[in-house]
Design a protein around this motif. Structure first.
Motif, mmCIF file in Angstrom:
data_model
loop_
_atom_site.group_PDB
_atom_site.id
_atom_site.type_symbol
_atom_site.label_atom_id
_atom_site.label_comp_id
_atom_site.label_asym_id
_atom_site.label_seq_id
_atom_site.Cartn_x
_atom_site.Cartn_y
_atom_site.Cartn_z
ATOM 1 N N ALA A 67 0.672 -1.406 -0.005
ATOM 2 C CA ALA A 67 0.041 -0.227 0.051
ATOM 3 C C ALA A 67 0.832 1.281 0.033
ATOM 4 O O ALA A 67 0.237 2.195 -0.040
ATOM 5 N N HIS A 68 2.157 1.197 -0.187
ATOM 6 C CA HIS A 68 3.058 2.342 -0.252
ATOM 7 C C HIS A 68 4.193 2.154 -1.074
ATOM 8 O O HIS A 68 5.141 1.626 -0.700
ATOM 9 N N VAL A 69 3.771 2.445 -2.391
ATOM 10 C CA VAL A 69 4.673 2.124 -3.207
ATOM 11 C C VAL A 69 4.857 3.388 -4.223
ATOM 12 O O VAL A 69 4.345 4.210 -4.449
ATOM 13 N N HIS A 70 6.445 3.480 -4.455
ATOM 14 C CA HIS A 70 6.986 4.386 -5.408
ATOM 15 C C HIS A 70 7.522 3.822 -6.473
ATOM 16 O O HIS A 70 8.765 3.186 -6.534
ATOM 17 N N ILE A 71 6.595 3.582 -7.447
ATOM 18 C CA ILE A 71 7.198 3.030 -8.669
ATOM 19 C C ILE A 71 8.141 3.408 -9.567
ATOM 20 O O ILE A 71 9.021 3.017 -10.188
ATOM 21 N N LEU A 183 -4.100 9.958 -3.582
ATOM 22 C CA LEU A 183 -3.514 11.095 -3.560
ATOM 23 C C LEU A 183 -2.597 11.113 -2.155
ATOM 24 O O LEU A 183 -3.192 10.648 -1.376
ATOM 25 N N LYS A 184 -1.580 11.770 -2.389
ATOM 26 C CA LYS A 184 -0.537 11.566 -1.295
ATOM 27 C C LYS A 184 -0.278 13.224 -0.755
ATOM 28 O O LYS A 184 0.171 13.801 -1.576
ATOM 29 N N LEU A 185 -0.495 12.978 0.530
ATOM 30 C CA LEU A 185 -0.367 14.366 0.885
ATOM 31 C C LEU A 185 0.632 14.432 1.991
ATOM 32 O O LEU A 185 0.479 13.575 3.059
ATOM 33 N N GLY A 321 5.628 -0.162 2.343
ATOM 34 C CA GLY A 321 6.638 0.467 3.046
ATOM 35 C C GLY A 321 7.933 0.888 2.228
ATOM 36 O O GLY A 321 9.053 0.523 2.685
ATOM 37 N N ASP A 322 7.594 1.776 1.511
ATOM 38 C CA ASP A 322 8.744 2.596 0.498
ATOM 39 C C ASP A 322 10.014 1.944 0.124
ATOM 40 O O ASP A 322 10.950 1.982 0.184
ATOM 41 N N PHE A 323 9.472 0.534 -0.147
ATOM 42 C CA PHE A 323 10.415 -0.291 -0.904
ATOM 43 C C PHE A 323 11.261 0.182 -2.072
ATOM 44 O O PHE A 323 10.735 0.916 -2.850
HETATM 45 ZN ZN ZN Z 1 6.995 6.776 0.568
#
Ligand code: ZN
Length: 416
Positions: A67-71, A183-185, A321-323
């Motif tokens: 649930a926390h992805v930076h593709i 959306l990410k705030l 988690g920011d992998f």
């Molecule tokens: Zn992040």
């Protein structure tokens, strides 16, 4: 007629049951992109019209989710956000495609974006995956992160920056119009940037409520970077759907979360902090001095304690988690589940739920359970992840990944 596939001779972990569920012998019938039947007995089919795959006792469980992805962070990413933003888009998208494939091959069939570096990363990847051009997971796409003027992230040139509720509403509407759905705030600081401590709160109730309302109008939802208690409480009382990090939880924050137990999820990112305080990032410049200065040791202790309190309060926890850092590499996503077991006091099945049955509804999709009517997003592994959750980190034990009823990945070393 839609394609039919029978997974025969499986051990099925449905993730529909309680946290004491164990895999049971059974068959799973897939019709088109959905699960048609899950049975503890042999399902009889006509092999002329149904593909029958004998799993020889391998475990079938729902495809996992993060649930926390930076593709946007390439496989060789080392904190160089500005360089990634400047990479020619064509080349950059190939990096993104490689990350998308890595998720799927790691057993992850669902991801929720937590902010991109080039504005269309999630959207272009989702489009290419949905059209079958590249392999990858189901994506709830995010856009550029949104920061408040003067707050964390506002000066880097990579985020959308807003000053008030009206501007925030406009940014939310604009991102939603492009197809963004998560959306990410940024509503708190982050100890790793000393001038923006985790206790800092950015934006306010009026702004968040406006963002939630606008997102809702577009069928989208708000997620927040919120590390300190005050920011978590604000997120909970204004209708935010996913609270990332939640490192500090005082009674007010916990009460606000409890009041929204049915429509809020917390995604701590425990493995990231664990890796940081364990020195895994030292080869990349995160010296013990820097970690000490970040306050991450205290944050980590607090997050572990908070995780126990969230569990006791029945608040749904998500994996993610920011992998993508070199010390939390792409492809090692299931390490999060191991931390939940080792540090969060969860049973392996409870940890698996954070990536399956908890995550499906957070993403707004019929996924996360092996259950008739649900989308056929499945992971097939050797071994019993309900007994040993680290099984999910072993590429050699991963036989295949099914998404939308089709084999999206088959381990070339181990045919299903
Ligand atoms: Zn992040």
């Amino acid at each position: 007629m839609a394609g039919r596939t029978l997974l025969q001779n499986a051990r099925v972990l449905t993730c529909s049951g309680d946290t004491g569920e164990r895999p049971r012998d059974g068959d799973v019938l897939i019709e088109g992109d959905r699960i048609a039947e899950v049975a503890a007995h042999r399902i009889d089919v006509d092999p002329a019209s149904t593909r029958v795959v004998d799993l020889h006792g391998a475990t079938v469980l729902p495809g996992l989710g993060d649930a926390h992805v930076h593709i946007s962070w390439p496989l060789d990413f080392v904190f160089d956000h500005a360089a990634i933003a400047k990479t020619p888009p064509g080349r950059h998208m190939l990096d993104v495609a490689a990350v998308a494939r890595t998720f799927l091959e790691s057993g992850y069939t669902s991801i929720i974006g937590a902010g991109v570096t080039q504005p269309l990363d999630d959207l272009l990847a989702k489009d290419a995956i949905d059209r079958g051009l590249i392999p990858g997971p189901r994506i709830v796409p995010s856009g550029p992160m949104v920061a408040e003027q003067g707050g964390l992230g506002a000066d880097g040139g990579l985020m959308d920056v807003v000053a008030d509720a009206r501007e925030l509403r406009e940014v939310v509407a604009r991102q939603c119009d492009t197809g963004v759905r998560a959306l990410k705030l940024f509503i708190s600081g982050d100890g790793v940037v000393p001038q923006f401590p985790s206790d800092d709160v950015y934006m306010n109730d009026e702004m968040l409520a406006a963002a939630v309302e606008e997102a809702d109008r577009h069928g989208a939802f708000i997620t927040v970077h919120a590390r300190g208690s005050a920011s978590v409480a604000m997120a909970a009382r204004t209708g935010v759907r996913i609270v990332h990090h939640a490192c500090f939880l005082d009674d007010d924050a916990l009460k606000a979360l409890e009041a929204r137990r049915d429509d809020i999820w917390v995604c701590p990112g425990l493995h990231y902090l664990y890796a940081m305080v364990s020195g895994h990032a030292e080869p990349w410049g995160m010296t013990p001095e820097k970690i000490e200065a970040s306050g991450y040791h205290e944050e980590f202790r607090s997050q572990v304690e908070g995780l126990h309190r969230l569990r006791e309060s029945g608040i749904r926890i998500l994996a993610g988690g920011d992998f993508g850092h070199q010390w939390t590499r792409h492809g090692t996503y299931a390490a999060e589940l191991q931390r939940y077991v080792e540090l969060g006091g969860m049973t392996p099945v409870e940890a698996i739920h954070t990536a399956t049955r908890n995550l499906g509804p957070a993403a707004g999709s019929d996924t996360g359970q092996v259950r008739p009517g649900y989308l056929a997003d499945l992971l097939i592994v050797d071994g019993d992840p309900a007994a040993d959750v680290t099984v999910l980190q072993r590429p050699d034990l991963r036989r295949a990944v099914i998404k939308d009823g089709k084999f999206g990945y088959v381990n070339p070393e181990v045919h299903p």
